[in-house]
Each structure stands twice: as structure tokens, then as C-alpha cells.
Design a protein around this motif. Structure first.
Motif, short mmCIF file in Angstrom:
data_model
loop_
_atom_site.label_atom_id
_atom_site.label_comp_id
_atom_site.label_asym_id
_atom_site.label_seq_id
_atom_site.Cartn_x
_atom_site.Cartn_y
_atom_site.Cartn_z
N ILE A 283 0.82 -1.22 0.00
CA ILE A 283 0.00 0.00 0.00
C ILE A 283 0.86 1.26 0.00
N ARG A 284 2.12 1.15 0.31
CA ARG A 284 3.03 2.29 0.23
C ARG A 284 3.55 2.49 -1.19
N SER A 285 3.38 1.49 -2.03
CA SER A 285 3.91 1.55 -3.39
C SER A 285 2.91 2.21 -4.33
N GLU A 286 3.40 2.63 -5.45
CA GLU A 286 2.54 3.23 -6.48
C GLU A 286 1.47 2.22 -6.93
N GLU A 287 1.86 0.96 -7.02
CA GLU A 287 0.93 -0.09 -7.47
C GLU A 287 -0.16 -0.39 -6.44
N GLY A 288 0.06 0.00 -5.20
CA GLY A 288 -0.87 -0.35 -4.13
C GLY A 288 -1.93 0.70 -3.84
N LYS A 289 -2.08 1.69 -4.70
CA LYS A 289 -3.04 2.78 -4.44
C LYS A 289 -4.47 2.28 -4.25
N GLU A 290 -4.89 1.36 -5.09
CA GLU A 290 -6.28 0.86 -5.00
C GLU A 290 -6.51 0.13 -3.68
N LEU A 291 -5.56 -0.71 -3.29
CA LEU A 291 -5.69 -1.43 -2.03
C LEU A 291 -5.66 -0.44 -0.86
N LYS A 292 -4.80 0.55 -0.94
CA LYS A 292 -4.73 1.57 0.11
C LYS A 292 -6.09 2.25 0.28
N GLN A 293 -6.73 2.57 -0.83
CA GLN A 293 -8.05 3.21 -0.79
C GLN A 293 -9.09 2.29 -0.16
N ARG A 294 -9.03 1.00 -0.48
CA ARG A 294 -9.97 0.05 0.13
C ARG A 294 -9.76 -0.01 1.64
N ILE A 295 -8.50 -0.03 2.07
CA ILE A 295 -8.20 -0.10 3.50
C ILE A 295 -8.63 1.18 4.20
N GLU A 296 -8.34 2.34 3.60
CA GLU A 296 -8.78 3.61 4.19
C GLU A 296 -10.30 3.64 4.35
N ALA A 297 -11.01 3.19 3.33
CA ALA A 297 -12.48 3.17 3.40
C ALA A 297 -12.95 2.23 4.50
N GLU A 298 -12.29 1.12 4.65
CA GLU A 298 -12.68 0.16 5.69
C GLU A 298 -12.38 0.72 7.08
N ILE A 299 -11.27 1.42 7.24
CA ILE A 299 -10.97 2.05 8.53
C ILE A 299 -12.07 3.05 8.88
N LEU A 300 -12.46 3.86 7.93
CA LEU A 300 -13.52 4.84 8.18
C LEU A 300 -14.84 4.15 8.51
N ARG A 301 -15.14 3.06 7.81
CA ARG A 301 -16.37 2.32 8.07
C ARG A 301 -16.36 1.75 9.48
N LEU A 302 -15.24 1.15 9.89
CA LEU A 302 -15.14 0.58 11.22
C LEU A 302 -15.24 1.66 12.29
N GLN A 303 -14.60 2.79 12.06
CA GLN A 303 -14.67 3.88 13.04
C GLN A 303 -16.09 4.43 13.15
N SER A 304 -16.75 4.57 12.01
CA SER A 304 -18.12 5.07 12.02
C SER A 304 -19.04 4.12 12.76
N ARG A 305 -18.89 2.84 12.49
CA ARG A 305 -19.70 1.82 13.16
C ARG A 305 -19.45 1.84 14.66
N ASP A 306 -18.17 1.92 15.05
CA ASP A 306 -17.82 1.92 16.47
C ASP A 306 -18.32 3.18 17.16
N SER A 307 -18.28 4.32 16.47
CA SER A 307 -18.74 5.57 17.11
C SER A 307 -20.24 5.56 17.31
N HIS A 308 -20.97 4.84 16.46
CA HIS A 308 -22.43 4.75 16.63
C HIS A 308 -22.82 3.80 17.76
N ARG A 309 -21.93 2.92 18.12
CA ARG A 309 -22.23 1.94 19.19
C ARG A 309 -21.97 2.52 20.58
N LYS A 310 -21.13 3.56 20.65
CA LYS A 310 -20.79 4.12 21.95
C LYS A 310 -21.94 4.97 22.47
N PRO A 311 -22.23 4.88 23.79
CA PRO A 311 -23.33 5.67 24.36
C PRO A 311 -23.05 7.13 24.39
#
Length: 134
Positions: A106-134
Motif C-alpha cells: 500500500i506504500r507503493s505506487e501499485e498499491g493505491k487501489e488497495l490503500k483506498q480500500r483499506i482507508e475506506a474500511e478504517i472509516l467504516r469501522l470507526q463510524s460503526r464503532d462511534s455509533h455503538r458508543k453511548p
């Protein structure tokens, strides 16, 4: 609890080569994998969870290391972080070489697409976790 990486304005910027650490590998030895990586959605989620769990430990180790000039103390802090990171990685069902290979990709030029998938998943997980907290 775990502060949101996105809230800190780090997603996007932190993916520059310094944020996600290679565990136990000298950067002088590390090379981008020759074979392209194709990760399943499950593997992307696993990697994203590892990154989120590892980040507070990385920040703490970095702060402790910056607070000392003693090379032996810096080395001890680095070893402690590697031990903690290895535990996190293996607890999530990944090996350190697998984690490092993804990180290099994901640090390489060829890994841009995978990096974007991982970034999106991090945001999804954070969003989900923030909605679960009271």
C-alpha cells in the motif's frame, strides 16, 4: 476510548510511508512485493482492524522515544512496540510477514487501489464503532 483516526485528520496523510509501521523489518531490507496483492474483503477488514488497534500503541511509543535521547531506551521502546504489534497482528489471525507485505504494497505506487480500500474500511469501522458508543 480509541480516538478516531479520521477525527484527527490523519486518514490520507498518515498513509505516507511513516504511519503504518513495518514490524521487525529494517526499511533498508524492506522492498515492495513483486507479486501484486489481491486481498479479499475479509483480509482488508482484518488489516484495518490491526491498524486501528495498533495506532495508539504506535503513538505512545513514538512519544516515549522522542522524549529520550538515550539510544538504549529508544531501542527498548522499539522492541516493546514490536512485541505489542506482533501480538495484535497474530491475535487478528495474520502473520507479521503478511502484515508487512500488505504495508509495503500500500506504500507503493501499485498499491493505491488497495490503500483506498483499506482507508475506506478504517472509516467504516470507526463510524460503526462511534455509533455503538453511548
Amino acid at each position: 476510548m480509541l480516538a478516531s483516526v479520521a477525527q484527527k485528520g490523519l486518514v490520507g496523510l498518515i498513509w505516507v510511508c511513516t504511519w503504518i509501521p513495518l514490524v521487525g523489518v529494517s526499511l533498508a531490507v524492506a522492498q515492495t512485493p513483486a507479486t501484486p496483492l489481491a486481498l479479499s474483503d475479509e483480509q482488508v477488514t482484518k488489516y484495518a482492524r490491526i491498524v486501528l488497534e495498533m495506532e495508539p500503541h504506535r503513538q505512545e511509543a513514538q512519544q516515549r522515544s522522542q522524549a529520550t535521547e538515550d539510544p538504549a531506551t529508544k531501542d527498548q521502546i522499539r522492541r516493546e512496540f514490536i512485541r505489542t504489534a506482533t501480538e495484535i497482528i497474530t491475535r487478528h489471525g495474520m502473520t507479521v510477514p503478511e502484515y508487512n507485505r500488505i504495508t509495503l504494497w500500500i506504500r507503493s505506487e501499485e498499491g493505491k487501489e488497495l490503500k483506498q480500500r483499506i482507508e475506506a474500511e478504517i472509516l467504516r469501522l470507526q463510524s460503526r464503532d462511534s455509533h455503538r458508543k453511548p
